[in-house]
Design a protein around this motif. Sequence first.
Motif: not given
Length: 231
Positions: A118-120, A125-129
């Motif tokens: 259920d990621a926001s 965005r943080r994971l991509q970073f």
Amino acid sequence: MNYIPISNLEQWRSLLADPNKQWVYGYSAYELAHAWQGEMKFPASIEQLLLDSGISMMRELDPIAMFPEHQVHLDTRQAPSQNDLFVLARTSTDLMTIMVEGKVDEPFGPTVADWLKDASAGKLRRLQFLKEHLHLSSIDDERLGSIRYQLLHRTASALIEAKRYHARHAMMLVHSFSDSAAWLEDYDAFLALYDLQGGANAIAGPVRVKGIDLWLGWISDRQASDFEVFS
């Protein structure tokens, strides 16, 4: 950011988010502080790990500053990575940033897959970073999903601070006080993303990440009852 010198264990304890809960004999915060607090030098076990690595640069490493409970901001200033200990070290020619993660029996937190449930948009965005900063963008989501999220942001912290201090080297070091090397398999799975061989009492690498040599290490150590306790 202002830094205040620490001269005793009580000052180290005061930096914890919840000292009453975290400062417990046999738990990682307590064990790590007792292992590292004292003179500005590596604990004997870490010195031996560096010597045994067979890497000439590691044998020259000398700590010049240590920062317990060091926060590193990632893609935003919200939810920074709270590193147990940040060590800035040097050789005769280079700097190295070392993020030390203390462990006894505590796990490395949720897997990436569990963290993403259920990621926001912010989590995505943080994971991509993290993937970009760790040079892991080519790893498929299923494989990355089995990795412990904490290992990603602790390693990213070492690289971010290396860039900040113009250091040529960065290391994420697990300082384990577990008799059974609990959760070593999770650490090994993380290293496998870089095609590195893990294992206890060893340093792996380097992996070149955005111009920085990244190293990864694990040391299995004794608990505080075996050390001289500093007052």
